[in-house]
Scaffold this active site. Structure first.
Site, PDB file in Angstrom:
ATOM      1  N   GLN A  94       0.813  -1.214   0.000  1.00 36.56           N
ATOM      2  CA  GLN A  94       0.000   0.000   0.000  1.00 36.56           C
ATOM      3  C   GLN A  94       0.850   1.269   0.000  1.00 36.56           C
ATOM      4  O   GLN A  94       2.037   1.248   0.347  1.00 36.56           O
ATOM      5  CB  GLN A  94      -0.913   0.012   1.220  1.00 36.56           C
ATOM      6  CG  GLN A  94      -2.103  -0.924   1.091  1.00 36.56           C
ATOM      7  CD  GLN A  94      -3.175  -0.570   2.091  1.00 36.56           C
ATOM      8  OE1 GLN A  94      -3.287  -1.189   3.134  1.00 36.56           O
ATOM      9  NE2 GLN A  94      -3.975   0.423   1.764  1.00 36.56           N
ATOM     10  N   HIS A  95       0.209   2.374  -0.371  1.00 37.10           N
ATOM     11  CA  HIS A  95       0.702   3.745  -0.181  1.00 37.10           C
ATOM     12  C   HIS A  95       1.806   4.185  -1.146  1.00 37.10           C
ATOM     13  O   HIS A  95       2.115   5.373  -1.209  1.00 37.10           O
ATOM     14  CB  HIS A  95       1.224   3.970   1.245  1.00 37.10           C
ATOM     15  CG  HIS A  95       0.337   3.490   2.332  1.00 37.10           C
ATOM     16  ND1 HIS A  95      -1.008   3.776   2.375  1.00 37.10           N
ATOM     17  CD2 HIS A  95       0.609   2.735   3.434  1.00 37.10           C
ATOM     18  CE1 HIS A  95      -1.527   3.218   3.462  1.00 37.10           C
ATOM     19  NE2 HIS A  95      -0.584   2.581   4.114  1.00 37.10           N
ATOM     20  N   ASP A 116      -2.190  -4.924  -0.186  1.00 40.06           N
ATOM     21  CA  ASP A 116      -1.849  -6.225   0.380  1.00 40.06           C
ATOM     22  C   ASP A 116      -2.639  -6.533   1.640  1.00 40.06           C
ATOM     23  O   ASP A 116      -2.982  -7.694   1.898  1.00 40.06           O
ATOM     24  CB  ASP A 116      -0.346  -6.330   0.644  1.00 40.06           C
ATOM     25  CG  ASP A 116       0.223  -5.163   1.444  1.00 40.06           C
ATOM     26  OD1 ASP A 116      -0.512  -4.243   1.827  1.00 40.06           O
ATOM     27  OD2 ASP A 116       1.449  -5.174   1.682  1.00 40.06           O
TER      28      ASP A 116
END
Length: 495
Positions: free
Chosen positions: A80-81, A243
């Site tokens: 992520q991110h 994820d």
């Protein structure tokens, strides 16, 4: 047959799943390099993800002894991110800044202040901006790499980027988009006012991907990639997700009553909710799930990344490290570790460093230091679990995933520290399995099979991994955990 892909921090994993027979045929992974620099810089080249995906794809098919032409769908999970900023040709204008990059902490603090503090963030986004989110990375690029920033034509997340490579489509879904910091997690749409604060020169209609519903496919694998991978025509690509969201699917955590806890490079704790959650703590991320619901989550940044540093410091392999941990008593004879080598998100301490407390000439042994760092990482996850409030109350089981879940002593430690039964899925990468399950769900040719039915058919639990909390150990950990919390309060002023 369906393929699940999980692009993580250290490697990309691929799993091959036979949905009709309810069998996982093979897994494979290939590593990629992490570029680390001063001030918390942690970046990767997206091209490495593609190389790892292709290599793991062919290796997994070879292990499964099946042909790529038999594949009906692909699902992608991604760390992520991460900020993947592309130019008009679809090429990165700058390396991907990752979830664990803390170089952007100043930009994050500035954005939080401009949005009206924690209260303003919650009102606009349903969560409070964190340094790891994408928003501060975009602000950092604007400030420090203006030439690259001006070339941006698309802002994607890692899983979006892999879907873009597979299909040519620039789309995302609400679960992964929740972690950008410019997405309204309650209304499940881009928060354009917040995006204008971050990147006033960028046109959101041009640079932000279209948001899909979780059950919607992105499309089909484009012809050039299909030829490169040996795929047939009409191979569907699902919406995918972060994820954490796909890991929840891969553990069957799609309804209330279960907790998914990850002992990976970082640590996460999440529980499903049918509605948006408003928690007392700003450290709880009210993320959307990749199933149409919500997945309130906390993330700690130092789990196996912390234990690996201590293990390698002593030159121990995993087996020897596990033996050292098991040989030390609960509480490591008074040693407490705050394992914040990479700063920390929960508690919110992006500039923190690690502390080893209570060392004496008698207790400073390899075994105690090894156990103390594992306990410290696990205490951090219990601290986060408690921040979820009533949501995990009455949860019957923790589904444990991540590399640390392979350790019997760590599994028992999680059960004893949380007072909850622990069990692992049979597959080592639940996010990759979740991606494959979601691919079958999104494939309209699969006859409308429900996500619940797919999870029941494919999420197999490893009975040998079961760990029930031991009452004596549960009791013994209470003062040790209190010692950890007191150390946290004393050294960092609480959180």
């Amino acid at each position: 047959m369906y393929i699940g892909v999980d692009c993580g921090t250290q490697s990309t994993k691929v799993v091959v799943v036979d949905v009709e027979r309810g069998k996982i045929l093979a897994e494979a992974s290939r590593p990629h390099h992490l570029d680390e620099g001063e001030n918390g810089r942690r970046e990767q080249a997206p091209e490495e993800w593609l190389a790892a995906l292709k290599a793991a794809f062919f290796a997994a098919l070879d292990k499964a002894a099946v042909s790529a032409s038999q594949v009906r769908g692909i699902g992608v999970s991604g760390q992520q991110h991460g900020m993947v900023a592309l130019d008009g040709e679809g090429m990165p204008v700058y390396p991907a800044k990752l979830w664990c990059d803390t170089e952007t902490s100043a930009q994050n603090a500035d954005l939080v202040a401009r949005l009206g503090g924690e209260a303003g963030c919650l009102k606009k986004l349903g969560l409070v901006l964190q340094t790891g989110y994408t928003a501060s990375k975009v602000a950092w690029l604007r400030e420090h790499q203006p030439d690259a920033y001006r070339r941006i034509e698309s802002l994607l997340l890692p899983h979006d980027y892999l879907n873009f490579w597979l299909t040519g489509e620039r789309v995302t879904e609400a679960g992964d988009a929740s972690g950008t910091g410019y997405f309204d997690t309650r209304k499940r749409c881009w928060q354009l006012d917040v995006f204008a604060e971050i990147a006033p020169e960028l046109d959101p209609a041009r640079v932000l991907p279209r948001v899909l519903e979780a059950h919607e496919p992105v499309g089909f694998v484009c012809s050039a990639v299909a030829r490169e991978l040996g795929l047939g025509d009409q191979v569907v690509v699902s919406s995918g997700g972060g994820d954490n969201m796909l890991g929840a699917i891969g553990t069957g955590n799609i309804a209330p009553g279960l907790i998914t806890l990850s002992l990976g490079t970082s640590g996460t704790v999440c529980a499903y909710s049918a509605d948006p959650v408003e928690c007392d703590s700003a450290m709880v991320a009210n993320f959307c799930s990749s199933t149409g619901g919500w997945l309130p989550l906390i993330c700690t940044m130092n789990v196996t990344s912390a234990t690996t540093r201590v293990r390698e410091l002593f030159g121990l392999d995993l087996a020897a490290f596990g033996e050292k941990v098991a040989s030390a008593p609960i509480g490591a004879e008074g040693i407490t570790v705050l394992p914040f080598f990479n700063g920390e998100r929960v508690p919110m301490l992006p500039d923190a460093s690690a502390d080893f407390l209570g060392l004496t000439s008698l207790n400073t042994t390899q075994a105690n230091l090894c156990r103390a760092v594992v306990e410290g990482a696990t205490f951090g996850l219990r601290y986060g679990l408690e921040l979820l409030g009533d949501l995990p109350a009455g949860a019957s089981q923790i589904r444990l995933i991540g590399g640390g879940a392979n350790s019997p002593v760590w599994r028992q430690m999680v059960a004893d520290i949380t007072g909850t039964q622990v069990i692992c899925p049979e597959i080592t990468d639940a996010a990759a399995l979740g991606a494959a399950i979601q691919a079958a769900w999104c494939d309209q040719r699969s006859g409308g099979v429900t996500l619940e039915a797919l999870c029941e058919r494919l999420v197999h639990l490893d009975a040998k991994s079961l760990a029930d909390p031991q009452p004596e150990s549960v009791a013994a950990y209470q003062p040790i955990y209190a010692r950890y919390c007191a150390a946290l309060e004393q050294r960092h002023g609480g959180a």
